[in-house]
Write an enzyme that holds these catalytic residues in place. Structure first.
Site, PDB file in Angstrom:
ATOM      1  N   PHE A 196       0.785  -0.866   0.191  1.00 17.45           N
ATOM      2  CA  PHE A 196       0.037  -0.187  -0.243  1.00 17.45           C
ATOM      3  C   PHE A 196       0.953   1.203   0.293  1.00 17.45           C
ATOM      4  O   PHE A 196       2.000   1.050   0.564  1.00 17.45           O
ATOM      5  CB  PHE A 196      -1.163  -0.329   1.317  1.00 17.45           C
ATOM      6  N   HIS A 207      -8.242  11.851  -0.524  1.00 13.91           N
ATOM      7  CA  HIS A 207      -7.761  10.634  -1.026  1.00 13.91           C
ATOM      8  C   HIS A 207      -7.523  10.634  -2.443  1.00 13.91           C
ATOM      9  O   HIS A 207      -8.537  11.654  -3.058  1.00 13.91           O
ATOM     10  CB  HIS A 207      -9.269   9.405  -0.776  1.00 13.91           C
ATOM     11  N   LEU A 215     -15.279   6.632  -2.844  1.00 16.90           N
ATOM     12  CA  LEU A 215     -14.378   5.742  -2.566  1.00 16.90           C
ATOM     13  C   LEU A 215     -13.484   4.751  -3.545  1.00 16.90           C
ATOM     14  O   LEU A 215     -14.282   3.696  -4.050  1.00 16.90           O
ATOM     15  CB  LEU A 215     -13.795   5.651  -1.095  1.00 16.90           C
ATOM     16  N   GLU A 275      -7.096   2.471  -2.541  1.00 18.08           N
ATOM     17  CA  GLU A 275      -5.582   2.199  -2.922  1.00 18.08           C
ATOM     18  C   GLU A 275      -5.072   1.188  -3.364  1.00 18.08           C
ATOM     19  O   GLU A 275      -4.182   0.793  -4.116  1.00 18.08           O
ATOM     20  CB  GLU A 275      -5.009   2.443  -1.891  1.00 18.08           C
ATOM     21  N   ARG A 326      -0.411   9.315   0.041  1.00 19.19           N
ATOM     22  CA  ARG A 326      -1.929   9.574  -0.796  1.00 19.19           C
ATOM     23  C   ARG A 326      -2.177  11.457  -0.898  1.00 19.19           C
ATOM     24  O   ARG A 326      -2.689  11.785  -2.295  1.00 19.19           O
ATOM     25  CB  ARG A 326      -3.426   9.791   0.540  1.00 19.19           C
ATOM     26  N   HIS A 364     -11.589  12.641   2.512  1.00 20.46           N
ATOM     27  CA  HIS A 364     -11.556  11.038   2.977  1.00 20.46           C
ATOM     28  C   HIS A 364     -11.598  11.165   4.440  1.00 20.46           C
ATOM     29  O   HIS A 364     -12.089  10.605   4.860  1.00 20.46           O
ATOM     30  CB  HIS A 364     -10.576  10.392   2.549  1.00 20.46           C
ATOM     31  N   ARG A 402      -2.121  10.955   6.735  1.00 22.41           N
ATOM     32  CA  ARG A 402      -2.165   9.621   7.333  1.00 22.41           C
ATOM     33  C   ARG A 402      -1.706   8.050   6.151  1.00 22.41           C
ATOM     34  O   ARG A 402      -2.299   9.128   4.615  1.00 22.41           O
ATOM     35  CB  ARG A 402      -3.957   9.251   7.730  1.00 22.41           C
TER      36      ARG A 402
END
Lengths: 598, 263
Positions: A121, A236, A250, A253, A309, A375, A410
Site C-alpha cells: 500500500f 484521497h 471511494l 488504494e 496519498r 476522505h 495518514r
C-alpha cells in the site's frame, strides 16, 4: 422539552465504528458497565466502507518487516509532525490487535502457508495490509459488533449525543436524543469515550456518509478539550468522478497496491513526474523498474503510484488543471491491462461491482475515471498518547475523531490499525478511571434544560432557512476555499463566510415533528459542522508552509522550523476558537535513529 | 436532466399515504438520489435511512415498484420514464415513519447467537487456514445486513408470530458462517433446530432472489444447515438407537407450532 429518562453507566462510548466498538469491548472487559450510542444502526458506521486493509507489521509476506519500519513509514508519511509516542505504540501493538480479531472470528485472506496475507500500500515499505479482498472494513466491523453483543454491551441505536455533561470540571454524562422518536436521553456516566469519526460532510466531494458532521470534535471543544492538527485534511487521490451522484465515492488504494496505474488523457503514467525529493531514493525511476517491484522488492524500488496519498492527490489535481484530465474531470486508473479479469474479480470484488452497477464500467476491460475526494481528518481531539485521555477528566477519544498518530498525512491502512490500538486503550483507561470513582459526578439540571431547549428550537421557528441549503453553502465554501490547494486570501474569505453561516444557523427552521425528522437532524448538525470548519480554516491560515496534506499556494515549500509545533484550537471564555502553537516534545535518540537508519 | 415523478409513502403506522413528488433526475442517478433530492428540496422531514451510497452498508432497503431492493444500487433508468417510481417501506417490519422501519428485532436475534468457539491453535501458536479452507464461508461474510431477506421470507412476512420461532435467512447465513469457519469447534445442531428454527424454512428461495450481496442463501447456507440437523435428529440408525435406549424422539417443527398456538 418535557421529561427525560436517565440511564446510568460507568463508561459511555459515543460512536459504533471500529474505534467505538473496540473501546466498548475493552471497557466491558475491564468490568465497567458500558453502553454504546450510535447515530445509525449498528454495523453501518463508516468503518464498513474501509476497503484496502489494516496495517500491521506481521511480516507474513515480507519477513524484513517489523514495528520499527512501520513506525518510520508512519512518521515519514505524516511529515514528522505526528505524535511519535502514538506512532510507536501503534506500530508495536497493531499486530496483536489484528491477531486478536482472528481469535474473535475474523477471517483474513491467506498466504500459501496458511498465514494472514498482506498487500502493499502507499507509503508502506513492505506488504503490510492484512485484508479481506477489498471488504476489510466490513469484516472488522462485523467481528467487533458480534464480540460487543456477546459481552452484553447495551447499544442505543439511532441516537445522537449533543452535549457532554460535567460537574465543575469532570465528565458527568451526556445528553442526547433518539432520532427515531425524538425522546430526550440523559446518560449519567463516569467516563465518556468519543469515537464519532470524521468531518467529511463539511465538504462537497467526500467519501464520507451523512453521519460525518464533526460531532465528537465539537462535543470535545464545547466541553473544554483541545483540537489539534485541524489544518490536515486528507483528500484521497481516487474517488469516483462519474456519474455525478456517486462523485466522491471511494476507489480503494488497493487497486494501485495490486498493480493499477494512473494515466492522463495522453496515456502517460504521469506519477513519474511527481516524485518528491524526499521519496526519490525509494521510488522507481522507470515503469520497468516499478513493474518488477511487485515480484522482486529487494532489488527494485516502489512504483510512484504508491507514494503517500497527499502526493498522489496533488499530482492528479495538477494533471486535471493542466488540461490532461479525463472527460468527466478526473484521470484514468487502469487495472484492466495489468491483471487478468479473474484476478481483478477476486482481489477487488466490490470495486468490480461498484463500477459495473453505478457507472456502467467494466474494470476488467477498461480504465476507471478517478479524482481526489475528501476522505479523512488527520486532526481532531488532542489526547494523551498512552491513555487516549483528553484534557477534560473523564473524557477520552479514539479513532478518526482523535489526532496525533497520522501527523500531516495518514498512510492507507493505518486508520484501521489506529482504531483498534487506540480504541482498546481508550476503553481500558476510561474504564479504569470510571472504576476509580465511587459514583458519577453530578451535573446541573439547568444545563440539561437549556441544552434541551436549544435542541428543539428549529422546530418552533415558523419560517426560516432550509438547513440542507445552509449545509450545501458550507460545503461549497470548504470545497472551493479550504480544499487541496489553499491560499491566505481564500482562507480569510472562508472564515468570513463561516461567520455568516454561524449567524444564519440561529435562524434555520425545521418543518414537521420530532419523529425521525432529517431536516431537524440537519439543523442540529450545523453547529458541529461549523465548529470544525472554523477550526480547519483558522489552523490552515496559521500554518504558513506546505506540509503533507496541507498545501498553501502562497507558501509552497515545507519550512523545517514549522516542524517544531502543532497547532491547537480550544474555546476561549466566550466559546470562540483560539489558536496556539504547541511545541513538540523532543524525540528520544533511539527513535531518531530508527528514522535515520531503517 | 428529466423531470420524474417519485411516489413515496409518507406517514406513520396506520396513518399514511403515497405522495407524488417531481424532481429533476440526472444521468446515472439511482433511486436514493431522487429520494434525497425530494428530502433536500421539497420535504425536509422525509424519513429515509442511508449511509454509504455504494451498496456496502445495507441501510437503504425499500420496496421499489414492489421489488425489495437497495435504493442506492437501483438506477432510475430501470423504470419507464413516463410512469411514477413508487417507493414503500419494508413490509415485514413495524413502520416508524415514511421509509423507515423498526428492524431492531434483528439485533435481538443476533444477541442470541453464541460467539464462535475456535479449536486451539497449532504448536507454533499460529492459526493456519488456506484460501481453499476459507472460500466456502467467504460468501456468507459478505452480508451487509440490509435485512431484505428477512423482509421477503414469507415464513416471517406472512406470519409475524413466527419471529418467535424462526431466526430468518440473515441469521441462517450468520450461523452458516460460524459452522463453516475452518477452525470452528462448536456443535450448533441442537441450537439450529431448537432455537434458530432452521426447520421452518421451506426452501422457496425468496431470500436468495433479493440478496444484494448475491449470497446463495438457501442453497449454500440453509440447506447445508438443515442437512447437519437432519444428520443428528433424523438419522434412522440414531433414531433406532435412541428408541432402544428409551429416549423419546424430539418433536418435529409442526408440533412445536401447534404447541405455540395452543399456549
Amino acid at each position: 422539552m418535557a421529561g427525560y429518562r436517565v440511564h446510568e453507566y460507568d463508561v459511555l462510548v459515543v460512536g459504533a465504528g471500529g474505534a467505538g466498538l473496540r473501546a466498548a469491548i475493552a471497557a466491558a472487559q475491564e468490568g465497567a458497565r458500558t453502553a454504546i450510542v450510535c447515530k445509525t444502526l449498528l454495523g453501518k458506521a463508516h468503518t464498513v466502507m474501509a476497503e484496502g486493509g489494516v496495517a500491521a507489521a506481521l511480516a507474513t509476506v515480507d519477513s524484513e518487516d517489523n514495528w520499527r519500519v512501520h513506525f518510520r513509514d508512519t512518521m515519514r508519511g505524516g511529515k514528522l509532525i505526528n505524535d511519535w509516542r502514538m506512532a510507536m505504540i501503534h506500530a508495536q501493538e497493531a499486530p496483536d490487535r489484528v491477531l486478536e480479531l482472528e481469535e474473535w472470528g475474523a477471517v483474513f485472506d491467506r498466504t500459501a502457508d496458511g498465514r494472514i496475507l498482506q498487500r502493499p500500500f502507499g507509503g508502506h515499505r513492505y506488504a503490510r495490509l492484512a485484508h479481506v479482498g477489498d471488504r476489510t472494513g466490513l469484516e472488522l466491523v462485523r467481528t467487533l459488533q458480534q464480540k460487543a453483543l456477546s459481552l452484553g454491551i447495551d447499544v442505543f441505536m439511532e441516537t445522537s449525543i449533543v452535549r457532554i455533561l460535567k460537574d465543575s470540571q469532570r465528565v458527568a454524562g451526556a445528553l442526547g436524543f433518539r432520532r427515531d422518536t425524538g425522546e430526550l436521553l440523559v446518560f449519567r456516566a463516569k467516563a465518556v469515550v468519543l469515537a464519532t469519526g470524521g468531518i467529511g460532510k463539511c465538504y462537497k466531494v467526500t467519501s464520507n456518509s451523512w453521519e460525518y458532521t464533526g460531532d465528537g470534535q465539537a462535543l470535545a471543544f464545547w466541553a473544554g478539550a483541545e483540537l489539534m492538527d485541524m489544518e490536515f485534511v486528507q483528500f484521497h487521490p481516487t474517488g469516483m468522478v462519474w456519474p455525478p451522484s456517486v462523485r466522491g465515492v471511494l476507489v480503494t488504494e488497493a487497486v494501485r497496491g495490486e498493480g493499477g496505474v494512473l494515466l492522463n488523457s495522453r496515456g502517460e503514467r504521469f506519477m513519474f513526474h511527481y516524485i518528491p525529493d524526499y521519496y526519490r531514493a525509494e521510488t522507481a525511476e522507470t515503469p520497468q523498474e516499478a513493474d518488477r517491484w511487485y515480484h522482486d522488492k529487494r532489488n527494485n524500488r516502489r512504483p510512484p503510484e504508491l507514494l503517500p496519498r497527499d502526493v498522489v492527490a496533488r499530482a492528479i489535481n495538477a494533471e486535471i488543471k493542466a488540461g490532461r484530465g479525463s472527460p468527466h474531470g478526473g484521470v484514468y486508473l487502469d487495472i484492466a491491462s495489468r491483471r487478468s479479469p479473474k484476478e481483478i474479480k477476486h482481489l477487488l470484488p466490490s470495486m468490480y461491482e461498484q463500477f459495473a452497477k453505478l457507472a456502467d464500467v467494466d474494470i476488467t476491460k477498461e480504465p476507471m475515471e478517478v479524482g481526489p475526494t475528501m476522505h479523512y481528518m488527520m486532526g481532531g481531539i488532542r489526547v494523551d498518547p498512552e491513555t487516549a485521555a483528553t484534557s477534560v477528566p473523564g473524557l477520552y477519544a479514539a479513532g478518526e475523531v482523535a489526532c496525533g498518530l497520522h501527523g500531516a498525512n495518514r498512510l492507507g491502512g493505518n486508520s484501521l490499525s489506529d482504531l483498534l490500538v487506540f480504541g482498546r486503550r481508550a476503553g481500558i483507561y476510561a474504564a479504569r478511571y470510571a472504576n476509580s470513582l465511587p459514583q458519577a459526578p453530578t451535573f446541573s439540571g439547568d444545563e440539561v434544560e437549556t441544552a434541551a431547549n436549544e435542541l428543539i428550537e428549529p422546530l418552533h421557528r415558523a419560517d426560516g432557512e432550509n438547513p440542507f441549503a445552509l449545509q450545501a453553502e458550507l460545503q461549497e465554501t470548504m470545497q472551493n476555499l479550504v480544499g487541496i490547494v489553499r491560499t491566505g486570501d481564500e482562507l480569510k474569505e472562508a472564515l468570513h463566510k463561516i461567520q455568516e453561516l454561524k449567524d444564519r444557523t440561529k435562524r434555520v427552521a425545521a418543518v414537521g415533528d420530532v419523529i425521525y425528522n432529517p431536516g431537524w437532524h440537519m439543523a442540529i448538525s450545523l453547529g458541529p459542522l461549523l465548529v470544525v470548519a472554523e477550526a480547519i480554516a483558522l489552523s490552515a491560515l496559521e500554518r504558513r508552509e506546505s506540509r503533507g496534506a496541507h498545501t498553501r499556494d502562497d507558501y509552497p515549500k515545507e519550512d523545517p522550523h514549522q516542524a517544531s509545533f502543532n497547532l491547537v484550537v480550544s474555546a476561549d471564555l466566550q466559546g470562540r476558537p483560539q489558536l496556539r502553537k504547541e511545541p513538540r516534545p523532543e524525540m528520544p535518540q533511539e527513535l531518531k535513529k530508527i528514522l535515520e537508519e531503517v | 436532466m428529466a423531470l420524474r415523478t417519485i411516489r413515496i409513502f409518507r406517514g406513520t403506522a396506520g396513518n399514511g399515504t403515497f405522495v407524488d413528488y417531481q424532481v429533476e433526475v440526472e444521468e446515472g442517478n439511482v433511486v436514493l438520489d431522487a429520494v434525497l433530492k425530494v428530502q433536500a428540496q421539497l420535504a425536509p422531514d422525509l424519513a429515509v435511512r442511508w449511509n454509504c451510497k455504494a451498496g456496502k452498508c445495507g441501510s437503504c432497503s425499500a420496496e421499489i415498484n414492489g421489488l425489495p431492493r437497495l435504493m442506492c444500487m437501483t438506477r432510475m433508468t430501470l423504470f419507464p420514464p413516463d410512469r411514477p417510481v413508487t417507493i414503500a417501506p419494508l413490509k415485514a417490519f413495524p413502520l416508524i415513519k415514511d421509509l423507515v422501519t423498526d428492524v431492531s428485532i434483528n439485533y435481538h436475534i443476533a444477541r442470541q447467537i453464541p460467539p464462535l468457539r475456535l479449536r486451539p491453535p497449532g504448536p507454533d501458536g499460529i492459526r493456519r487456514m488456506t484460501m481453499d479452507d476459507i472460500e466456502r464461508a467467504r460468501e456468507f461474510r459478505q452480508c451487509i445486513e440490509c435485512f431484505l431477506c428477512q423482509n421477503v421470507c414469507h415464513v416471517l412476512r406472512d406470519h409475524p408470530e413466527n419471529w418467535a420461532l424462526f431466526f430468518g435467512p440473515r441469521w441462517m447465513v450468520r450461523l452458516a458462517e460460524l459452522e463453516m469457519h475452518p477452525l470452528d469447534d462448536d456443535d450448533r445442531r441442537n441450537f439450529l433446530k431448537e432455537k434458530a428454527g432452521v426447520g421452518y424454512c421451506n426452501i422457496t428461495k425468496c431470500c436468495t432472489e433479493v440478496c444484494p450481496a448475491e449470497i446463495r442463501i438457501t442453497d449454500n447456507a440453509i440447506i447445508p444447515l438443515k442437512e447437519r440437523v437432519a444428520d443428528l435428529h433424523y438419522d434412522p440408525f440414531r433414531w433406532l438407537l435412541d428408541r432402544l435406549r428409551g429416549k423419546r424422539p424430539i418433536p418435529r417443527p409442526e408440533e412445536r407450532v401447534e404447541k405455540a398456538a395452543a399456549s
